[in-house]
Write an enzyme that holds these catalytic residues in place. Structure first.
Site, PDB file in Angstrom:
ATOM      1  N   HIS A 307       0.788  -1.236  -0.018  1.00 25.82           N
ATOM      2  CA  HIS A 307       0.124   0.100  -0.090  1.00 25.82           C
ATOM      3  C   HIS A 307       0.906   1.299  -0.206  1.00 25.82           C
ATOM      4  O   HIS A 307       1.909   1.202   0.813  1.00 25.82           O
ATOM      5  CB  HIS A 307      -0.863  -0.103   1.184  1.00 25.82           C
ATOM      6  CG  HIS A 307      -2.059   0.894   1.015  1.00 25.82           C
ATOM      7  ND1 HIS A 307      -1.973   2.360   1.417  1.00 25.82           N
ATOM      8  CD2 HIS A 307      -3.336   0.731   0.637  1.00 25.82           C
ATOM      9  CE1 HIS A 307      -3.279   2.889   1.120  1.00 25.82           C
ATOM     10  NE2 HIS A 307      -3.981   1.918   0.666  1.00 25.82           N
ATOM     11  N   ASP A 364      -7.870  -5.383   0.179  1.00 23.27           N
ATOM     12  CA  ASP A 364      -8.315  -6.094  -1.067  1.00 23.27           C
ATOM     13  C   ASP A 364      -7.962  -7.599  -0.925  1.00 23.27           C
ATOM     14  O   ASP A 364      -8.560  -8.606  -1.704  1.00 23.27           O
ATOM     15  CB  ASP A 364      -7.940  -5.851  -2.324  1.00 23.27           C
ATOM     16  CG  ASP A 364      -8.695  -4.197  -2.735  1.00 23.27           C
ATOM     17  OD1 ASP A 364      -9.771  -4.193  -2.162  1.00 23.27           O
ATOM     18  OD2 ASP A 364      -8.025  -3.523  -3.227  1.00 23.27           O
TER      19      ASP A 364
HETATM   20  N1  CMC Z   1       4.113  -7.494  -4.847  1.00 28.76           N
HETATM   21  C1  CMC Z   1       5.601  -7.697  -5.063  1.00 28.76           C
HETATM   22  N2  CMC Z   1       6.375  -6.622  -5.057  1.00 28.76           N
HETATM   23  C2  CMC Z   1       5.569  -5.422  -4.564  1.00 28.76           C
HETATM   24  C3  CMC Z   1       4.137  -5.378  -4.444  1.00 28.76           C
HETATM   25  C4  CMC Z   1       3.478  -6.287  -4.505  1.00 28.76           C
HETATM   26  N3  CMC Z   1       2.169  -6.330  -4.506  1.00 28.76           N
HETATM   27  N4  CMC Z   1       3.930  -4.006  -4.241  1.00 28.76           N
HETATM   28  C5  CMC Z   1       5.125  -3.250  -4.100  1.00 28.76           C
HETATM   29  N5  CMC Z   1       6.247  -4.080  -4.512  1.00 28.76           N
HETATM   30  C6  CMC Z   1       7.507  -3.832  -4.464  1.00 28.76           C
HETATM   31  C7  CMC Z   1       7.851  -2.870  -5.571  1.00 28.76           C
HETATM   32  O1  CMC Z   1       8.434  -3.640  -6.758  1.00 28.76           O
HETATM   33  C8  CMC Z   1       9.114  -2.203  -5.124  1.00 28.76           C
HETATM   34  O2  CMC Z   1      10.373  -2.757  -5.058  1.00 28.76           O
HETATM   35  P1  CMC Z   1      11.650  -2.114  -5.159  1.00 28.76           P
HETATM   36  O3  CMC Z   1      11.840  -1.257  -4.049  1.00 28.76           O
HETATM   37  O4  CMC Z   1      12.584  -3.281  -5.206  1.00 28.76           O
HETATM   38  O5  CMC Z   1      11.524  -1.480  -6.454  1.00 28.76           O
HETATM   39  C9  CMC Z   1       8.683  -1.609  -3.781  1.00 28.76           C
HETATM   40  O6  CMC Z   1       7.760  -3.126  -3.420  1.00 28.76           O
HETATM   41  C10 CMC Z   1       7.945  -0.449  -3.519  1.00 28.76           C
HETATM   42  O7  CMC Z   1       6.769  -0.507  -4.547  1.00 28.76           O
HETATM   43  P2  CMC Z   1       5.994   0.722  -5.422  1.00 28.76           P
HETATM   44  O8  CMC Z   1       5.200   0.281  -6.435  1.00 28.76           O
HETATM   45  O9  CMC Z   1       6.999   1.861  -5.514  1.00 28.76           O
HETATM   46  O10 CMC Z   1       5.017   1.156  -4.240  1.00 28.76           O
HETATM   47  P3  CMC Z   1       3.768   2.041  -4.192  1.00 28.76           P
HETATM   48  O11 CMC Z   1       3.499   2.660  -2.996  1.00 28.76           O
HETATM   49  O12 CMC Z   1       3.934   3.039  -5.378  1.00 28.76           O
HETATM   50  O13 CMC Z   1       2.609   0.988  -4.812  1.00 28.76           O
HETATM   51  C11 CMC Z   1       0.701  -0.048  -4.732  1.00 28.76           C
HETATM   52  C12 CMC Z   1       1.458   0.592  -3.703  1.00 28.76           C
HETATM   53  C13 CMC Z   1      -0.645  -0.671  -3.813  1.00 28.76           C
HETATM   54  C14 CMC Z   1       0.349   0.069  -6.044  1.00 28.76           C
HETATM   55  C15 CMC Z   1       1.546  -1.406  -4.857  1.00 28.76           C
HETATM   56  O14 CMC Z   1       2.002  -2.324  -3.589  1.00 28.76           O
HETATM   57  C16 CMC Z   1       0.821  -2.766  -5.577  1.00 28.76           C
HETATM   58  O15 CMC Z   1       1.045  -2.630  -6.587  1.00 28.76           O
HETATM   59  N6  CMC Z   1       0.222  -3.588  -4.980  1.00 28.76           N
HETATM   60  C17 CMC Z   1      -0.533  -4.621  -5.772  1.00 28.76           C
HETATM   61  C18 CMC Z   1      -1.987  -4.120  -6.414  1.00 28.76           C
HETATM   62  C19 CMC Z   1      -2.866  -3.877  -4.816  1.00 28.76           C
HETATM   63  O16 CMC Z   1      -3.044  -4.826  -4.119  1.00 28.76           O
HETATM   64  N7  CMC Z   1      -3.480  -2.506  -4.855  1.00 28.76           N
HETATM   65  C20 CMC Z   1      -4.477  -2.471  -3.843  1.00 28.76           C
HETATM   66  C21 CMC Z   1      -4.364  -1.265  -3.172  1.00 28.76           C
HETATM   67  S1  CMC Z   1      -5.136  -1.413  -1.474  1.00 28.76           S
HETATM   68  C22 CMC Z   1      -6.725  -0.799  -2.373  1.00 28.76           C
HETATM   69  C23 CMC Z   1      -6.839   0.628  -3.065  1.00 28.76           C
HETATM   70  O17 CMC Z   1      -6.308   1.666  -2.505  1.00 28.76           O
HETATM   71  O18 CMC Z   1      -7.693   0.713  -4.110  1.00 28.76           O
END
Ligand code: CMC
Length: 429
Positions: A307, A364
Site C-alpha cells: 500500500h 483487497d
Molecule cells: N508484490 C511484489 N512486490 C511489490 C508489491 C507487490 N504487491 N507491491 C510493491 N512491491 C515492491 C515494488 O516492486 C518495489 O520494489 P523495489 O523497491 O525493489 O523497486 C517496492 O515494493 C515499492 O513498491 P512501489 O510500487 O514503489 O509502491 P507504491 O507505493 O507506489 O505502490 C501499490 C503501492 C498498492 C500500487 C503496490 O503495492 C501494488 O501494486 N500492490 C498490488 C496491487 C494492490 O493490491 N492494490 C490495492 C491497493 S489497496 C486498495 C486501494 O487503495 O485501492
C-alpha cells in the site's frame, strides 16, 4: 505556531521563504504555492509521494501506525458499532447523526433509490458481455442527462440532492448492470429493506421465487462497505477532486472516480486477487508465486499486497480477515482459495523481500473471498468497491465545493521533448 522554510536555488541566487502549514494531527506541509513566482522553479513529485493536494477534514491515515479515522472515529469502532449509512452520513456531515437526523437521511437515500426508467434503454445499448465497471462508469456519467435539477454546483440544496441521489442510485444501477449481463429482468428497489439487504435483493431475487438471504450476507456487506467508504486522497478520490475542480457536475466527477478505481493498482485489485489465487490453485504452489512476485522481470506482483500509505499493516485488512473466516463458517463455505490465501499471507510475511519493503496484505486481499462466498461474481468486485466509495467521493466533492480558496487542479511538468525547431516541408525530410 507558524514557521517557514527558506529554500535557495543552487542554479540562481533566488530564495523563497515558504510557510509551513499544520493540520490538526499528522505531519506538517510546506506551502509551495508561491515557489514558482519567487524562484521560477517547480517542484517534481510523480505519484504525489510527498505532496498534499488539498486540506480535508474527512479522513485521517497514519500509515506507520496502521491508523484510519473517519471524521476522528477509529475504523475499528465504526466497523463494530456503526452501519454503512450512518458512516456515510458521518463522512458527508462531519458528525454522527442523532436519531432524527439518521431517520431523515435514511428516508432520503431510500426514496431516491429508483433509477430513471429510460436508463433501462440506455443499458440495452451495451454489449451483452460488457464488464459491469464499464457499464457503471457510463451509466453514472449519464445521470447528468437525467437530473438537470442538480447540476448547479453553486446551490447547496442541489449539491446535497445530487449527493443523496448518487448514494441512493448506485446500488440499483450496479445490480441492473449485473442483471443485464446475465439476461435477468431488472429488479426494482424494495424500500422496506435497508440499504445492503435491498442491494442483495436487487442482485439475486428472481420473479419466480422468493429469495432466501442468509442474515450474515447483508451484515458482511455492510461491514465491507464501511471499510471501503473513504480513504482520504487515494487515486479515485483525487480524480473526483481534480474533475470537480473544473466545476464539472457531480455525476461526471463520480464517473471519473469509477474509471480511476477500475485500475488493478487501485480498486481493481480485489478482482485481481481472486484471479491470482485461482491461478496459484493449491497451497503447494504458493512458493513459486512468491518467487515470481520477487522477480522484477516477471511483471507479476502479489495482488492484495502493499500500500502506498500503510507501511506497517492495513487496519481494514485485519478486520476483513476476521470477517472472512466468520462468513465462510456461517455459510458453510469450504473455499480452497482461502487455504491458498492463508498460505500466501503466511509465506509472504516471513519473506525478507516483503518484510524489507513493508508489504502487508491490504484491504483487497480478503474482501474478494467474502464477496465470492456471498455469490457475487468476480467482475462485480470492483463495482462493490465503487458503491461503498461513492459516499467518500461525494463527501470530498461536497467539501471541495465549500472550500473558499479552491483552484482548478493544473499540475506543471518537466518538459523532456525537443527544443523549439523550424517546420520542414515533407519533401525535405
Ligand atoms: N508484490 C511484489 N512486490 C511489490 C508489491 C507487490 N504487491 N507491491 C510493491 N512491491 C515492491 C515494488 O516492486 C518495489 O520494489 P523495489 O523497491 O525493489 O523497486 C517496492 O515494493 C515499492 O513498491 P512501489 O510500487 O514503489 O509502491 P507504491 O507505493 O507506489 O505502490 C501499490 C503501492 C498498492 C500500487 C503496490 O503495492 C501494488 O501494486 N500492490 C498490488 C496491487 C494492490 O493490491 N492494490 C490495492 C491497493 S489497496 C486498495 C486501494 O487503495 O485501492
Amino acid at each position: 505556531m507558524s514557521s517557514n522554510v527558506i529554500l535557495t536555488s543552487s542554479d540562481s541566487d533566488k530564495t523563497a521563504t515558504l510557510p509551513v502549514l499544520s493540520g490538526s494531527v499528522g505531519p506538517s506541509a510546506i506551502d509551495i504555492g508561491k515557489l514558482h513566482k519567487e524562484t521560477g522553479m517547480f517542484t517534481y513529485d510523480p505519484g504525489f509521494m510527498s505532496t498534499a493536494s488539498c486540506r480535508s477534514a474527512i479522513t485521517y491515515i497514519d500509515g506507520d501506525a496502521g491508523v484510519l479515522l473517519y471524521r476522528g472515529y477509529p475504523i475499528e469502532q465504526l466497523a463494530k458499532h456503526s452501519s454503512f449509512l450512518e458512516t456515510s452520513y458521518l463522512l458527508i456531515n462531519g458528525e454522527l447523526p442523532t436519531t432524527d437526523e439518521f431517520r431523515s437521511f435514511e428516508h432520503d437515500v431510500t426514496h431516491h433509490s429508483m433509477m430513471h426508467e429510460s436508463l433501462k434503454t440506455f443499458l440495452h445499448g451495451f454489449h451483452y458481455d460488457a464488464h459491469p465497471m464499464a457499464m457503471l462508469c457510463g451509466t453514472i456519467g449519464s445521470l447528468a442527462a437525467f437530473y438537470h435539477d442538480t447540476l448547479d454546483i453553486e446551490d447547496p440544496a442541489q449539491r446535497k440532492l445530487a449527493a443523496i441521489r448518487l448514494i441512493a442510485k448506485i446500488p440499483t444501477i450496479a445490480a441492473a448492470c449485473y442483471r443485464y449481463t446475465i439476461g435477468w429482468p431488472i429488479r426494482y428497489p424494495r424500500n422496506n429493506l435497508e440499504y445492503c439487504t435491498r442491494f442483495l435483493h436487487m442482485m439475486f431475487e428472481v420473479p419466480s421465487e422468493p429469495l432466501d438471504l442468509p442474515e450474515v450476507a447483508a451484515k458482511a456487506l455492510d461491514l465491507l462497505f464501511i471499510l471501503h467508504a473513504d480513504h482520504e486522497q487515494n487515486a479515485s478520490t483525487s480524480t473526483v477532486r481534480m474533475v470537480g475542480s473544473t466545476g464539472a457536475n457531480p455525476y461526471a466527477c463520480v464517473a471519473a472516480g469509477i474509471a480511476a478505481l477500475w485500475g488493478p493498482a487501485h480498486g481493481g485489485a480485489n478482482e485481481a486477487v481472486l484471479k491470482m489465487l485461482a491461478e496459484i490453485g493449491t497451497p503447494d504452489q504458493v512458493g513459486k508465486a512468491i518467487e515470481r512476485a520477487k522477480d522484477k522481470n516477471s511483471g507479476f506482483r502479489l495482488m492484495g499486497f502493499g500500500h502506498r500509505v500503510y507501511k506497517n499493516f492495513d487496519p481494514r485488512a485485519t478486520i476483513i480477515r476476521e470477517m472472512c473466516h466468520k462468513v465462510l463458517n456461517a455459510l458453510g463455505v469450504q473455499d480452497p482459495l482461502l487455504d491458498v490465501a492463508m498460505k500466501l499471507e503466511e509465506a509472504a510475511l516471513k519473506d525478507p523481500y516483503f518484510i524489507e519493503r513493508k508489504l502487508y496484505p491490504n484491504v483487497d486481499f480478503y474482501s474478494g473471498l467474502i464477496y465470492k462466498a456471498l455469490k457475487i461474481p468476480t467482475e462485480m468486485f470492483t463495482v462493490m468497491f465503487a458503491i461503498a466509495r461513492t459516499s467518500g467521493w461525494v463527501a470530498h466533492w461536497l467539501e471541495q465545493n465549500t472550500t473558499p480558496d479552491a483552484k482548478i487542479g493544473r499540475p506543471r511538468q518537466i518538459y523532456t521533448g525537443a527544443p523549439s525547431r523550424d517546420y520542414r516541408p515533407i519533401s525535405g525530410r
